[in-house]
Write an enzyme that holds these catalytic residues in place. Structure first.
Site, mmCIF file in Angstrom:
data_model
loop_
_atom_site.group_PDB
_atom_site.id
_atom_site.type_symbol
_atom_site.label_atom_id
_atom_site.label_comp_id
_atom_site.label_asym_id
_atom_site.label_seq_id
_atom_site.Cartn_x
_atom_site.Cartn_y
_atom_site.Cartn_z
ATOM 1 N N SER A 156 -67.702 5.918 107.345
ATOM 2 C CA SER A 156 -66.247 5.779 107.357
ATOM 3 C C SER A 156 -65.672 5.492 105.972
ATOM 4 C CB SER A 156 -65.885 4.689 108.365
ATOM 5 O OG SER A 156 -64.608 4.943 108.858
ATOM 6 N N HIS B 65 -66.578 7.104 116.806
ATOM 7 C CA HIS B 65 -66.650 6.770 115.386
ATOM 8 C C HIS B 65 -67.650 5.633 115.178
ATOM 9 C CE1 HIS B 65 -64.952 6.416 111.370
ATOM 10 N NE2 HIS B 65 -64.811 5.116 111.548
HETATM 11 C C1 GCU Z 1 -59.542 3.435 109.577
HETATM 12 C C2 GCU Z 1 -59.079 4.345 108.467
HETATM 13 C C3 GCU Z 1 -60.127 5.388 108.106
HETATM 14 C C4 GCU Z 1 -61.445 4.715 107.848
HETATM 15 C C5 GCU Z 1 -61.810 3.825 109.003
HETATM 16 C C6 GCU Z 1 -63.080 2.998 108.807
HETATM 17 O O1 GCU Z 1 -59.633 4.124 110.775
HETATM 18 O O2 GCU Z 1 -57.863 4.941 108.886
HETATM 19 O O3 GCU Z 1 -59.734 6.126 106.974
HETATM 20 O O4 GCU Z 1 -62.438 5.665 107.567
HETATM 21 O O5 GCU Z 1 -60.788 2.882 109.230
HETATM 22 O O6 GCU Z 1 -63.446 2.687 107.688
HETATM 23 O O7 GCU Z 1 -63.681 2.633 109.814
#
Ligand code: GCU
Length: 402
Positions: free
Chosen positions: A240, A382
């Site tokens: 992420s 995710h």
């Molecule tokens: C949020 C953010 C993302 C990021 C994510 C994370 O959702 O909007 O850009 O990748 O956090 O780091 O889990």
């Protein structure tokens, strides 16, 4: 005659500058060039300069040299399967060190390859191991920063599997380098680099992702001088926001032999121009500290980007890169992540390496790992899971000749 000369003179002055104004935009398309020479001489420098000046920000000129202190070592970690090392990375001017935690296979002769990545909530969350030192910067609160959450993120760090495959794992907590909130760049490493009188980074200077990537390079500095680690075979990995960081670290520090982006989404692997899920405007609004201030120029203005995020992946070439997505992670735009990997692939071909081995998006659980650009999409949300790691290990094995 005189008129003609002055016309020619003015035209000669104008043409090159017109060329500069109407600089070729690479857009969100495959990066196809005539030759490797042209890529190296013209396009790579232009694309690198764009990411430095307008996206993640320039690193400071000033050098801050880390000092390493071995705090603790045990040969009996993970039930005797691993050696655990904890190293303080001291930076002059930082009140607390960056704590580096390493697990590496026990009983191995010779150097071992490694995965290096940042963790979200502190080293002690990656495993239940009671010996892991809790960083002074780890989040505090009823169930954070205390013994309670030891191992809370262990599903994201399947140590037995990674160490069992013969790899070391080296990790640091993101908050030891720079806190993940908009604190005006007062508490992390930025102030160590300010010029006299400077109170925050300039518009083209690094934000938090740049600082985190810098921190990963300091881990590499350590690994280079640890005789038990094969520093020529180190993969940088992140999930992420830390996947965005891993790609940027891979692009800017050629000592990383492989870069792996897990669900990195907007500002990571995903193409911005698609505007699917998170957009440049949204990310800059929610996380104003991640990128350099110049990145705000592209809020709702993606057409103006010199190159899309496939350019970031291409900067890693010819070193292998892996992009991964998850089916339910629509915020990160899986198709946009796949297309970036695909559109960066022609640059790999210029180096005589196979880029992505498929030309359309594979089905879930059908990884494409034969080329120098790997990709998979996993069923689920995710996250970074054992399944994801298993693909990364296979990919690393293939490129590290294991
Ligand atoms: C949020 C953010 C993302 C990021 C994510 C994370 O959702 O909007 O850009 O990748 O956090 O780091 O889990």
């Amino acid at each position: 005659m005189k008129k003609l000369f002055s016309f020619l003179f003015v035209a000669a002055l104008l043409i090159p500058s017109m060329g500069a104004v109407a600089q070729q935009k690479y857009g969100a398309k495959p990066l196809e060039f005539e030759s490797l020479k042209e890529w190296k001489k013209v396009h790579r420098p232009a694309i690198m300069d764009f990411f430095l000046t307008d996206v993640y920000g320039h690193y400071p000129q000033k050098q801050v040299t880390p000092r390493f202190e071995l705090l603790e070592q045990s040969d009996k970690a993970l039930g005797g399967k691993a050696i655990r090392k904890q190293v303080a990375i001291h930076l002059d001017g930082m009140p607390t060190p960056i704590l580096l935690l390493i697990y590496q296979p026990a009983g191995v002769k010779g150097k071992v390859p490694a995965f290096v990545g940042m963790n979200f909530k502190g080293n002690h969350q990656i495993n239940i191991d009671p010996e892991i030192i809790i960083s002074a910067n780890a989040p505090t609160g009823k169930d954070l920063g205390t013994d309670a959450p030891r191992g809370a993120a262990s599903s994201r760090w399947p140590l037995e599997e990674i160490v069992g495959a013969g790899y070391a794992v080296a990790t640091i907590y993101r908050g030891d380098v720079d806190p993940d909130h908009d604190d005006g760049f007062k508490n992390g490493i930025h102030p160590l680099f300010y010029r006299a009188g400077q109170t925050k980074p300039d518009a083209e200077e690094w934000g938090t992702i740049g600082a985190w990537a810098w921190g990963l390079s300091r881990v590499m500095d350590y690994l280079e001088q640890d005789k038990s680690i094969d520093h020529k075979r180190v993969a940088v990995i992140g999930h992420s926001r830390l996947g965005k960081t891993a790609l940027w670290a891979g692009a800017t520090d050629e000592r990383f032999a492989i870069a792996i982006s897990n669900d990195s989404g907007c500002g990571g692997a995903a193409l911005s121009a698609r505007k699917v899920g998170e957009t440049v405007a949204k990310i800059n609004k929610s996380f104003p500290h991640w990128f350099c201030d110049n990145y705000n120029k592209y809020n709702d203005n993606e057409e103006a980007l010199l190159v899309d995020q496939q350019g970031l992946i291409a900067l890693i070439a010819p070193r292998p890169v892996y992009v991964a997505s998850a089916t339910e992670d629509t915020w990160a735009d899986p198709e946009g992540e796949f297309l970036s990997a695909l559109y960066a692939s022609p640059v790999y071909e210029l180096y005589g390496k196979k880029g992505l081995a498929v030309s359309s998006m594979p089905k879930p659980e059908q990884p494409s790992i034969e080329g120098y650009v790997g990709y998979h999409i996993r069923t689920g949300k995710h996250d970074i899971t054992l399944y994801d790691w298993q693909q990364y290990i296979k990919f690393a094995n293939q490129h590290f000749g294991r």
